[in-house]
Scaffold this motif. Structure first.
Motif, mmCIF file in Angstrom:
data_model
loop_
_atom_site.group_PDB
_atom_site.id
_atom_site.type_symbol
_atom_site.label_atom_id
_atom_site.label_comp_id
_atom_site.label_asym_id
_atom_site.label_seq_id
_atom_site.Cartn_x
_atom_site.Cartn_y
_atom_site.Cartn_z
ATOM 1 N N UNK A 231 0.808 -1.210 0.000
ATOM 2 C CA UNK A 231 0.000 0.000 0.000
ATOM 3 C C UNK A 231 0.848 1.270 0.000
ATOM 4 N N UNK A 232 2.139 1.137 0.181
ATOM 5 C CA UNK A 232 3.037 2.286 0.215
ATOM 6 C C UNK A 232 4.192 2.063 -0.752
ATOM 7 N N UNK A 233 4.856 3.114 -1.216
ATOM 8 C CA UNK A 233 6.019 2.951 -2.099
ATOM 9 C C UNK A 233 7.070 2.049 -1.463
ATOM 10 N N UNK A 234 7.730 1.266 -2.307
ATOM 11 C CA UNK A 234 8.732 0.314 -1.841
ATOM 12 C C UNK A 234 10.121 0.729 -2.312
ATOM 13 N N UNK A 235 11.108 0.419 -1.490
ATOM 14 C CA UNK A 235 12.500 0.733 -1.812
ATOM 15 C C UNK A 235 13.323 -0.546 -1.681
ATOM 16 N N UNK A 236 14.102 -0.848 -2.705
ATOM 17 C CA UNK A 236 14.868 -2.087 -2.734
ATOM 18 C C UNK A 236 16.341 -1.802 -2.986
ATOM 19 N N UNK A 237 17.194 -2.427 -2.176
ATOM 20 C CA UNK A 237 18.633 -2.364 -2.395
ATOM 21 C C UNK A 237 19.179 -3.766 -2.560
ATOM 22 N N UNK A 238 19.842 -4.030 -3.674
ATOM 23 C CA UNK A 238 20.382 -5.362 -3.952
ATOM 24 C C UNK A 238 21.894 -5.298 -4.106
ATOM 25 N N UNK A 239 22.584 -6.185 -3.395
ATOM 26 C CA UNK A 239 24.000 -6.412 -3.613
ATOM 27 C C UNK A 239 24.123 -7.797 -4.238
#
Length: 356
Positions: A231-239
């Protein structure tokens, strides 16, 4: 009237406070399901993906906010998975390995914070451009890992997972069964997790313990489809640690992925355990999902055409000086001296011509 206003104000305040904690039923890799009317939001999800061509390992860490004392989380995986706690130290190591490079870049003319515009010298910064309750559910294994109660499941029907979770005290968000169907059709398995703090009365917030999931795979895949229910914006960090520089095959409905680091590294500590002590090519990728409902699949990562290294550069602006004196001031002074000398010479010539 005063009594009505007094009774109304607490209700309005509660409504406003509740609106500050928007429910997020999904995180980048699965579905985060709070218990009852509690709320939980995933502010940031950071994961380390290690792929050696046959086996994929994912170590994930969530930063959450809300008031949920318990929550459930589901992650589909393409094969039989093993689960254990991850080493939080590896995230600090990755932050250090992928740190920006700072360089000084000189400039000639004074800027806002330089004399004569300011009596205090400053700097300018620029950047150069990341146990089953339903017979249809098979419980492969169940472990207690810190704050996590982990069940590894198989299911032949999406509703089987709903039954399992509801029996264990959790309710699935609307629409999740439909989103699980593609995984059921592909005969994927599931990692179902109950997140419950060990301290009585403590709520789920801040950085949770990392969780490490390992499974066999012939390609690098990072499950994201369930995040469309957020329901809210998502933030993804991938290494991503692999043999080559990696990139997502598509943005899958999010903003364009940004590479914040790419280069070969020699891991130490927890990272070395993840790579078997061998050097690996590290790619750091950041991506934002402003509208999670637009997510249309899972991330599949592939090798790029070339292993081009990249490190973000942050420039520190510095006024050029010569012997401690601003170069522009010396230049202006030299030009003025030259002009005075030229005028003096011109006047002398005219004076001699007039006298002749």
């Amino acid at each position: 009237m005063k009594r009505r206003i007094a009774a109304l104000l607490p209700a309005l305040l509660a409504t406003q406070l509740g609106s500050l904690i928007s429910p997020a039923y999904a995180c980048g890799c699965g579905a985060m399901i709070p218990e009852g009317y509690a709320r939980i939001g995933v502010e940031r999800e950071t994961s380390v993906v290690r792929f050696d061509g046959r086996t994929e390992q994912i170590v994930m860490r969530f930063v959450v906010r809300g008031d949920a004392p318990r929550a459930a989380w589901i992650m589909p995986v393409p094969g039989r998975a093993t689960v254990e706690l991850g080493d939080p130290e590896m995230f600090r190591q990755l932050t250090w390995l992928t740190r920006p490079e700072y360089r000084t870049r000189g400039y000639f003319w004074p800027r806002d914070r330089d004399w004569p515009f300011s009596t205090t010298q400053g700097d300018s910064v620029g950047a150069a451009l990341p146990g089953a309750a339903d017979s249809a559910v098979g419980v492969v294994g169940r472990e207690q890992l810190g704050d996590f109660d982990v069940a590894r499941l198989t299911a032949t029907d999406p509703s089987a997972l709903r039954t399992w979770l509801e029996t264990n005290g959790f309710k699935l968000p609307d629409g999740l069964s439909a989103e699980l169907k593609p995984y059921v059709d592909q005969k994927w398995e599931y990692v179902a997790v109950r997140l419950a703090p060990r301290e009585p009365g403590k709520t789920l917030k801040g950085a949770l313990d990392p969780l490490k999931i390992r499974f066999d795979s012939d390609r690098v895949v990072y499950p994201m489809r369930l995040s469309r229910l957020a329901k809210t914006p998502q933030s993804l960090g991938l290494y991503v640690l692999a043999d080559h520089r990696m990139e997502p095959a598509s943005p899958i409905g999010g903003a364009k992925p940004k590479v914040t680091f790419a280069g070969e590294v020699t891991p130490e500590g927890g990272l070395a355990a993840l790579t078997g002590g061998k050097p690996a090519f590290l790619t750091a990728i950041d991506q934002e999902f402003p509208e999670p409902a637009r997510i249309d699949g899972d991330h599949e990562l592939r090798a790029t055409a070339a292993d081009t290294p990249y490190r973000k550069v942050i420039y520190h602006g510095e006024l050029l000086t010569v012997g401690g004196i601003s170069a522009w001031l010396l230049t202006v002074a030299a030009v003025l001296v030259a002009l005075v000398a030229a005028l003096f010479t011109l006047r002398r010539r005219r004076s001699r011509t007039g006298s002749a």
